[in-house]
Design an enzyme around this catalytic site. Structure first.
Site, PDB file in Angstrom:
ATOM      1  N   HIS A   1      53.811   0.353  51.271  1.00  0.00           N
ATOM      2  CA  HIS A   1      54.408   1.672  51.500  1.00  0.00           C
ATOM      3  C   HIS A   1      55.803   1.712  50.886  1.00  0.00           C
ATOM      4  O   HIS A   1      56.498   0.703  50.809  1.00  0.00           O
ATOM      5  CB  HIS A   1      54.469   1.962  53.002  1.00  0.00           C
ATOM      6  CG  HIS A   1      54.785   3.382  53.329  1.00  0.00           C
ATOM      7  ND1 HIS A   1      56.076   3.867  53.336  1.00  0.00           N
ATOM      8  CD2 HIS A   1      53.983   4.433  53.649  1.00  0.00           C
ATOM      9  CE1 HIS A   1      56.047   5.155  53.647  1.00  0.00           C
ATOM     10  NE2 HIS A   1      54.793   5.523  53.837  1.00  0.00           N
TER      11      HIS A   1
ATOM     12  N   GLU B   1      51.175   8.080  46.961  1.00  0.00           N
ATOM     13  CA  GLU B   1      52.237   8.752  47.707  1.00  0.00           C
ATOM     14  C   GLU B   1      53.477   8.884  46.821  1.00  0.00           C
ATOM     15  O   GLU B   1      54.285   7.952  46.742  1.00  0.00           O
ATOM     16  CB  GLU B   1      52.606   7.960  48.959  1.00  0.00           C
ATOM     17  CG  GLU B   1      51.571   7.979  50.056  1.00  0.00           C
ATOM     18  CD  GLU B   1      52.180   7.575  51.387  1.00  0.00           C
ATOM     19  OE1 GLU B   1      52.115   8.364  52.325  1.00  0.00           O
ATOM     20  OE2 GLU B   1      52.741   6.468  51.469  1.00  0.00           O
TER      21      GLU B   1
END
Length: 243
Positions: A96, A165
């Protein structure tokens, strides 16, 4: 056929008491969830056992927010695959943008984490994405391709999820246009060379844009941040209808 994965990442939110209240509201909302999708939540480590207990026998699956590449040892603040599997965790988010940014995680480290997850029977959700500065300089595709090629090296694409993302869309309220997100997801699929690869979009996903995103041909799910903290909003996302 690719089965979409709808995942909520709670990040550093929710005590055990709050998680209990959340799931009490949420579970009735997915009582008639269609069978054509997976539904996953990634709580903080402290709430995993609580959710594992309360979600047993339901459609809700669990993910960790990270996982270490060693089975045990002197790795303060880390968690091993076996510790997660003991609580029926099925997925592990790795790469992430926040640990990449705050803890300087490299693509090599992310690959080690993903390999460890997959070797031990967890499905890694490998996050990739460019910053606003990288996109404005025309470097988005090069950056994402490097993250994909280095982060997924040696992995079985049939047993993982990639989450695209764009960093500039995470927690900002800005959403990548659905058509552009779909284009990038298609590129990722071509770089990996696996038509069955599951690719999510993440970045300010909310009830108002889920139907359009899930109507895209190369988007196979979403990784939801802030909107997953609201059980009713996440229930709407889970029950999306393609537009």
């Amino acid at each position: 056929m690719r089965k979409p994965v709808i995942a909520g990442n709670w990040k550093m939110h929710m005590t055990c008491a709050q998680a209990r209240a959340w799931i009490g509201t949420f579970l009735p909302l997915i009582a008639e969830l269609p069978n054509d999708r997976h539904l996953v939540v990634a709580p903080p480590f402290t709430a995993i056992s609580t959710l594992a207990e309360l979600s047993e026998g339901t459609r809700l699956e669990l993910s960790s927010q990270n996982v270490h590449w060693e089975g045990e040892g002197a790795y303060t603040a880390e968690i091993s695959p076996s510790m997660l599997k003991e609580h029926n965790v099925q997925y592990a988010i790795v790469g992430h943008s926040e640990p990449r940014k705050y803890f300087s995680e490299s693509d090599e480290q992310i690959n080690h984490r993903a390999r460890s997850a997959q070797t031990n029977g967890l499905i890694p959700i490998v996050c990739v994405g460019e910053s606003d500065e990288q996109r404005s300089r025309g470097e988005a595709e090069r950056v994402i391709r490097r993250q994909v090629e280095q982060g997924l090296e040696g992995l079985d694409p049939s047993q993982l999820v990639v989450a695209y993302e764009p960093i500039w869309a995470i927690g900002t309220g800005k959403t990548c246009e659905a058509s552009e997100a779909n284009r990038i997801c298609g590129l990722i699929r071509s770089w990996v060379g696996s038509p069955d690869l599951i690719i999510q979009y993440g970045g300010s996903v909310k009830p108002g844009n889920i139907d359009q995103l899930m109507g895209m041909s190369d988007i196979d799910g979403v990784l939801v941040g802030g909107a997953s903290l609201d059980p009713e909003g996440f229930g709407r996302i889970a029950n999306y209808v393609k537009s």
